[in-house]
Design an enzyme around this catalytic site. Structure first.
Site, PDB file in Angstrom:
ATOM      1  CG  ASP A  82      73.879  11.336  32.529  1.00 63.12           C
ATOM      2  OD1 ASP A  82      74.434  10.822  33.523  1.00 63.12           O
ATOM      3  OD2 ASP A  82      73.997  10.889  31.371  1.00 63.12           O
ATOM      4  CG  HIS A 179      79.513   7.676  28.144  1.00 64.44           C
ATOM      5  ND1 HIS A 179      80.262   8.587  28.849  1.00 64.44           N
ATOM      6  CD2 HIS A 179      78.632   7.161  29.031  1.00 64.44           C
ATOM      7  CE1 HIS A 179      79.844   8.638  30.092  1.00 64.44           C
ATOM      8  NE2 HIS A 179      78.851   7.780  30.229  1.00 64.44           N
ATOM      9  N   GLY A 180      78.477   5.881  24.247  1.00 58.36           N
ATOM     10  CA  GLY A 180      78.390   5.764  22.803  1.00 58.36           C
ATOM     11  C   GLY A 180      78.268   4.322  22.363  1.00 58.36           C
ATOM     12  CG  HIS A 207      77.550   5.814  33.778  1.00 58.58           C
ATOM     13  ND1 HIS A 207      77.535   7.166  33.526  1.00 58.58           N
ATOM     14  CD2 HIS A 207      77.069   5.669  35.038  1.00 58.58           C
ATOM     15  CE1 HIS A 207      77.085   7.815  34.590  1.00 58.58           C
ATOM     16  NE2 HIS A 207      76.797   6.919  35.524  1.00 58.58           N
ATOM     17  N   GLY A 208      77.040   3.508  30.137  1.00 59.89           N
ATOM     18  CA  GLY A 208      77.377   2.874  28.869  1.00 59.89           C
ATOM     19  C   GLY A 208      76.584   1.611  28.613  1.00 59.89           C
ATOM     20  CB  SER A 210      73.457   2.058  24.394  1.00 62.33           C
ATOM     21  OG  SER A 210      72.477   2.864  24.995  1.00 62.33           O
ATOM     22  CG  ASN A 229      73.287   6.041  33.462  1.00 61.53           C
ATOM     23  OD1 ASN A 229      72.684   5.675  34.469  1.00 61.53           O
ATOM     24  ND2 ASN A 229      73.964   7.173  33.418  1.00 61.53           N
ATOM     25  CB  THR A 232      74.021   5.242  22.545  1.00 60.24           C
ATOM     26  OG1 THR A 232      75.105   6.029  23.055  1.00 60.24           O
ATOM     27  CG2 THR A 232      74.246   4.980  21.064  1.00 60.24           C
TER      28      THR A 232
END
Length: 286
Positions: A82, A179-180, A207-208, A210, A229, A232
């Protein structure tokens, strides 16, 4: 079923409009747990490793863990590197046996990103591996890679030129994701995904993941986000499970590491399995 190329997994998901969890593992316990969830749910799975994880464990040990745990696996699985901006790490993982890589050149000018991505695709093809590409940074820092400053989104024409020139197998656009942990509910650009897929049909990486709502997941997957993806959520599940068990152990005055491992494994398996059900990949390996 043996370990398969990334395209084998995402192409079917893209064609049939379901999502495959791409889960970032952090050690042997989380790797075994997400693989167990895939077998339990009869789901394909993309196991992801960050550059940080590769460096902390070592590519030799990490790949040995992977081959040992996937020997005789009954569902299609693949190993993906990744968000990697470093060409030497990409070369190391491809040579070791990773099935795919995300060359993260999103901080480069588009022309240079494109030039180097073409080289990475050629290198990967030599190993029978695949490449995920991106030309815009996903907001947020993950495992030491990225930035909290959002990059400017490129035009559809620029995206299409990148896809045609590089021939990447999966594309990760910036669509309001991050992200996060989200500080507030994300506002996602569904139309951008629809426009890209309509003009150049190929699997999209979301992506991101979570922190997105079930409705957002379902809509994005229906538009062509075949690779979803998750990083987190895995980290939080793993660490909170450890914390809860250790607090209980302290209260009871009983210290038994195998019991800790079993408890954490159960929580990670449950988390991964729930995502497989949510994304529609459960039962797809039957």
């Amino acid at each position: 079923m043996p370990v398969v190329p990334l395209s084998t997994i995402v192409s079917d998901a893209f064609d049939k409009r379901y999502g495959v969890p791409a889960i970032n593992i952090v050690n042997d316990l989380t790797l075994e747990s997400v693989l167990a969830a895939a077998v339990e749910k009869s789901s394909p799975l993309i196991v992801q490793t960050s550059v940080k994880t590769v460096r902390s464990i070592g590519s030799d040990v990490l790949y040995a863990m992977w081959t040992a745990m996937t020997a005789g696996i009954e569902v299609p699985v693949t190993l993906h590197l990744d968000h990697c901006p470093e060409r030497e790490v990409i070369s190391e993982c491809l040579a070791r046996g990773w099935n795919s890589v995300l060359f993260d050149a999103s901080r480069m000018p588009v022309e240079e990103n494109m030039r180097q991505t073409v080289e990475v695709v050629a290198e990967a093809r030599g190993y029978g591996a695949h490449v995920e590409g991106e030309i815009e940074s996903i907001t947020g820092v993950e495992d030491g890679v990225g930035s909290d400053t959002a990059a400017e989104r490129q035009s559809l024409d620029t995206v299409l030129e990148f896809l045609r020139t590089t021939q990447v197998d999966v594309f990760a656009p910036a669509i309001g994701n991050a992200h996060g942990a989200y500080k507030q509910a994300p506002v996602l650009d569904f139309q951008r995904v629809a426009d890209i897929v309509a003009a150049h049909p190929l699997p999209i990486a979301l992506h991101g993941g979570s922190g997105m709502s079930d409705e957002q997941f379902h809509e994005m997957i229906s538009l062509g986000c075949a690779k979803v993806n998750i990083s987190t959520a895995l980290k939080e599940t793993y660490m909170k499970s450890n914390l809860a068990f250790l607090q209980s152990a302290a209260e009871r005055g009983k210290w038994d590491p195998p019991s800790l491992f079993r408890a954490v494994r159960e929580d990670v398996v449950e988390m991964a399995g729930s995502l497989m059900t949510l994304f529609g990949s459960a039962g797809r390996a039957d």
